[in-house]
Design a protein around this motif. Structure first.
Motif, short mmCIF file in Angstrom:
data_model
loop_
_atom_site.label_atom_id
_atom_site.label_comp_id
_atom_site.label_asym_id
_atom_site.label_seq_id
_atom_site.Cartn_x
_atom_site.Cartn_y
_atom_site.Cartn_z
N SER A 183 0.71 -1.23 -0.10
CA SER A 183 -0.04 -0.13 -0.20
C SER A 183 1.09 1.20 -0.10
N GLY A 184 0.27 2.42 -0.30
CA GLY A 184 0.98 3.53 -0.28
C GLY A 184 1.49 4.20 1.02
N ASP A 185 1.10 3.62 1.92
CA ASP A 185 1.43 4.10 3.42
C ASP A 185 2.42 3.07 3.94
N ALA A 192 3.82 -0.98 13.06
CA ALA A 192 4.23 -0.74 11.60
C ALA A 192 5.74 -0.19 11.64
N LEU A 193 6.54 -0.75 12.40
CA LEU A 193 7.91 0.00 12.41
C LEU A 193 8.73 -0.60 11.22
N HIS A 194 8.63 -1.92 10.75
CA HIS A 194 9.34 -2.42 9.74
C HIS A 194 10.84 -2.37 9.74
N PRO A 195 11.35 -3.04 10.81
CA PRO A 195 12.77 -3.06 10.79
C PRO A 195 13.42 -3.80 9.84
N LEU A 196 12.79 -4.93 9.26
CA LEU A 196 13.49 -5.63 8.32
C LEU A 196 14.31 -5.15 7.16
N VAL A 197 15.04 -5.72 6.62
CA VAL A 197 15.63 -5.64 5.36
C VAL A 197 16.19 -6.81 4.77
N LEU A 198 15.84 -6.90 3.51
CA LEU A 198 16.31 -8.05 2.64
C LEU A 198 17.74 -7.60 1.93
N THR A 221 20.85 -5.32 -1.92
CA THR A 221 19.71 -4.89 -1.14
C THR A 221 18.15 -4.78 -1.99
N TYR A 222 17.37 -5.12 -1.14
CA TYR A 222 15.94 -5.03 -1.62
C TYR A 222 15.19 -3.86 -1.33
N ASP A 223 14.93 -3.01 -2.65
CA ASP A 223 14.13 -1.77 -2.10
C ASP A 223 12.60 -2.00 -1.92
N CYS A 224 12.11 -2.24 -1.18
CA CYS A 224 10.49 -2.68 -1.33
C CYS A 224 9.65 -1.71 -1.65
N GLN A 225 9.98 -0.52 -1.61
CA GLN A 225 9.04 0.73 -2.13
C GLN A 225 8.90 0.34 -3.82
N ALA A 226 10.27 0.44 -4.43
CA ALA A 226 10.31 0.25 -5.78
C ALA A 226 10.33 -1.31 -6.26
N GLY A 227 10.36 -2.17 -5.40
CA GLY A 227 10.28 -3.37 -5.77
C GLY A 227 11.55 -4.02 -6.70
N LYS A 228 12.80 -3.42 -6.43
CA LYS A 228 13.87 -3.61 -7.23
C LYS A 228 15.00 -3.89 -6.31
N LEU A 229 16.11 -4.68 -6.79
CA LEU A 229 17.39 -4.63 -6.05
C LEU A 229 18.34 -3.57 -6.56
N SER A 230 19.20 -3.35 -5.81
CA SER A 230 20.38 -2.58 -6.12
C SER A 230 21.52 -3.35 -5.52
#
Length: 199
Positions: free
Chosen positions: A44-46, A56-62, A78-87
């Motif tokens: 979702s946008g939020d 809704a702290l979201h401390p995880l990173v992939l 690293t996975y950017d969950c907002q963009a849905g992409k890897l960098s």
């Protein structure tokens, strides 16, 4: 939930198994991104994600150790969950470094074409929930629960794709942090090895 969807979910849950032997066949990038979305995708946008997060702290990173993924050079991403992409954040890690941080001989850490590292800003959660439990155990519990939900989502996505995976949590935290080249704020929680099962 209708009968067909209930049957699909039951089938996924009943066929989910840990797989520790992988072929040399590379993963497709699209499939890997599906697994990452399952683990920590934004829904979702939020900023809500596929795995629940206390407050809704979201401390995880992939983070992903890529060895054989079509369209990606070997390295750490690293996975950017907002963009849905890897960098890409680092080059390939040394052969044997993940297994050398494990508590046993877990060769699948080295054989898997991709290893998804579920890491966390653990201190963020510990500080945030310190009013609930000053020793930090409450915040740590929330992080571990969230990581478990993320890992189960990945397991189900891997099962749905007909691939194999296994979670590894038996490792020396400091050695694994060093092997993954994690920033100071990030703490390794679990590693998810994924690939095509060895027939």
């Amino acid at each position: 939930m209708d009968t067909q969807n209930s049957a699909l979910l039951k089938d996924l849950l009943s066929t989910r198994r840990s797989v520790r032997s992988f072929s040399e066949e590379p993963l497709s990038l699209a499939v890997l991104e599906t697994f990452l979305y399952a683990g920590q995708g934004c829904t979702s946008g939020d900023g809500r994600r596929t795995a629940p997060s206390a407050h809704a702290l979201h401390p995880l990173v992939l983070r992903v150790v890529v060895r054989q993924v079509e369209g990606l050079a070997p390295g750490v991403y690293t996975y950017d969950c907002q963009a849905g992409k890897l960098s890409r954040v680092a080059g390939p890690i040394a052969n044997g470094s993940l297994n050398s941080a494990a508590l046993g001989d877990e060769k699948w850490l080295e054989d898997a074409p991709a290893v998804i590292a579920i890491v966390a800003k653990r201190g963020l959660a510990i500080d945030h929930f310190s009013a609930q439990q000053a020793d930090g155990l409450r915040g740590a519990r929330y992080v571990d629960f969230e990581a478990g939900a993320s890992a189960q989502n990945i397991y189900l996505a891997v099962t749905a794709a007909g691939l194999g995976g296994v979670v590894v949590m038996g490792f020396d935290d400091i050695k694994m942090k060093q092997a993954l080249g994690l920033e100071r704020a990030l703490f390794p929680i679990a590693l998810f090895c994924v690939g095509n099962p060895l027939k």
